[in-house]
Enzyme design. Structure first.
Site, PDB file in Angstrom:
ATOM      1  N   GLN A 162       0.846  -1.184   0.000  1.00 28.92           N
ATOM      2  CA  GLN A 162       0.000   0.000   0.000  1.00 28.92           C
ATOM      3  C   GLN A 162       0.886   1.240   0.000  1.00 28.92           C
ATOM      4  O   GLN A 162       2.055   1.189   0.376  1.00 28.92           O
ATOM      5  CB  GLN A 162      -0.920   0.010   1.230  1.00 28.92           C
ATOM      6  CG  GLN A 162      -1.990  -1.064   1.227  1.00 28.92           C
ATOM      7  CD  GLN A 162      -1.484  -2.404   1.707  1.00 28.92           C
ATOM      8  OE1 GLN A 162      -0.666  -2.490   2.603  1.00 28.92           O
ATOM      9  NE2 GLN A 162      -1.964  -3.471   1.082  1.00 28.92           N
ATOM     10  N   ASP A 206      -9.878   1.625  -2.137  1.00 34.20           N
ATOM     11  CA  ASP A 206      -9.941   1.809  -0.674  1.00 34.20           C
ATOM     12  C   ASP A 206      -9.219   3.079  -0.240  1.00 34.20           C
ATOM     13  O   ASP A 206      -8.484   3.087   0.750  1.00 34.20           O
ATOM     14  CB  ASP A 206      -9.295   0.626   0.059  1.00 34.20           C
ATOM     15  CG  ASP A 206     -10.040  -0.671  -0.163  1.00 34.20           C
ATOM     16  OD1 ASP A 206     -11.117  -0.635  -0.763  1.00 34.20           O
ATOM     17  OD2 ASP A 206      -9.537  -1.725   0.261  1.00 34.20           O
ATOM     18  N   ARG A 266     -17.052  -0.122   0.528  1.00 30.19           N
ATOM     19  CA  ARG A 266     -17.152  -1.551   0.810  1.00 30.19           C
ATOM     20  C   ARG A 266     -17.057  -1.751   2.307  1.00 30.19           C
ATOM     21  O   ARG A 266     -16.488  -0.919   3.029  1.00 30.19           O
ATOM     22  CB  ARG A 266     -16.046  -2.334   0.096  1.00 30.19           C
ATOM     23  CG  ARG A 266     -14.645  -2.118   0.663  1.00 30.19           C
ATOM     24  CD  ARG A 266     -13.653  -3.033  -0.042  1.00 30.19           C
ATOM     25  NE  ARG A 266     -12.276  -2.846   0.426  1.00 30.19           N
ATOM     26  CZ  ARG A 266     -11.721  -3.547   1.409  1.00 30.19           C
ATOM     27  NH1 ARG A 266     -12.436  -4.425   2.082  1.00 30.19           N
ATOM     28  NH2 ARG A 266     -10.452  -3.332   1.736  1.00 30.19           N
TER      29      ARG A 266
END
Length: 350
Positions: A162, A206, A266
């Protein structure tokens, strides 16, 4: 004499009346208009609200006390109990910056998010380790700064890597007119009460995630398409583990736009809570709106909702079955600044 005085008095009265009429007709409407103009929260207002003139200047060209943002932060004593302004002048500061828990009351003031930037390039399997900027100290304000992790997309996106632009774990943190750039996991809004006003947030997967108790007011959300994945990206991934946990992301006004298809959110926990209210949603939002693709539990307790949104991406007809369209009464507790107790700690809000 009497006649002359009366004439002068009459002339004087007429002149006064004419001036009064001119003032009412031409100036009063503009005065009224001035009170109707939307309040703009700018740097001078925030400086006035926190009530300090203690300033540390950072200038990459050497025209301040420090050339490095982190060096300026390091100079502030542990246990600081009074507001201090760290004025970061225009420039791109290529460094990682960390504000530790014991250095509170810091106001990082940039020269505008298009002029002052803190940039680093790092991918990691550890979100926190990859972050360009980390703030853990309570009572923090930032204005007019861009935070960017410019790790290449191909490196940033894998299940193991990430590239976080900002990790916000501070209790009572506010960002005004700031920007956050990355692709995968841009803004780690980890925990605490937070307020983002007129900010720009960009990413693909995300890219706003965590368990903060947070209001995003008048923010721009820009979606960057990633065609290498079959599963669509998601703007938010809120993690809320139980019903009593006071967390959730609330987006009020602002707009969502970009390239490709994306979900509004989500579920990353069984009680995940995200609300988009009075927000413009472009066609980049897919018809389902919401997904549960990474959480294996029941959708029974999810609170994925919309309230009076508009635009081509706001059509509710094909929304996920567990998502909600809120009434005025249902939305009221979430779209108030009281949701984050903002009146008790924010210097200013809209």
């Amino acid at each position: 004499m009497v006649s002359f005085s009366s004439s002068c008095l009459s002339l004087s009265f007429s002149t006064f009346t004419m001036k009064l009429l001119i003032f009412i007709l031409f100036f009063v409407p503009y005065c009224a208009l001035a009170f109707d103009v939307k309040t703009v929260i700018d740097s001078p207002m925030l400086t006035q609200k926190i009530g300090t003139n203690r300033t540390i200047k950072v200038d990459i060209n050497g025209n301040g006390e420090f050339k490095s943002v982190q060096a300026a932060i390091d100079s502030i004593p542990e246990g600081n109990s009074n507001w201090v302004i760290v004025h970061i002048r225009k420039g791109v500061y290529r460094e990682k910056v960390h504000i530790p828990k014991n250095k509170r009351y810091i106001f990082m003031r940039g020269n505008g998010r298009g002029k002052t930037a803190i940039v680093w390039s790092e991918s990691s399997s550890d979100n926190i380790a990859s972050a360009t900027f980390k703030v853990e100290a309570p009572d923090f304000i930032a204005f007019g700064i861009s935070f960017k992790n410019d790790a290449p997309t191909g490196v940033a996106y894998t299940s193991q890597n990430q590239s976080v632009a900002a990790f916000v774990a501070a209790e009572k943190a506010a960002f005004y007119h700031c920007a956050f750039y990355s692709t995968h996991n841009t803004l780690f809004d980890y925990k605490g009460r937070h307020y983002y006003e007129s900010c720009y947030i960009q990413g693909s997967i995300d890219f706003i995630f965590g368990r903060g108790r947070t209001i995003f007011q008048n923010c721009e959300i820009f979606v960057v398409d990633d065609k290498r994945i079959s599963i669509r990206g998601s703007i938010t991934a809120a993690n809320r583990e139980n019903e009593s946990e006071m967390s959730g992301f609330i987006f009020i006004k602002g707009k969502v736009y970009g390239i490709g298809g994306v979900y509004l959110g989500r579920a990353k926990g069984p009680y995940s809570r995200v609300i988009f209210a009075k927000t413009y949603l472009s066609k980049t939002i897919v018809p389902e709106g919401w997904t549960n693709w990474s959480y294996d539990g029941s959708t029974e307790h999810l609170y994925h909702a919309e309230y009076k949104c508009h635009g081509p991406g706001a059509i509710a007809e094909k929304r996920a079955s567990w998502s909600r369209q809120l009434s005025d009464e249902e939305a009221a507790p979430f779209i108030s600044i009281d949701y984050i107790d903002g009146k008790n700690w924010l210097p200013a809000w809209l």
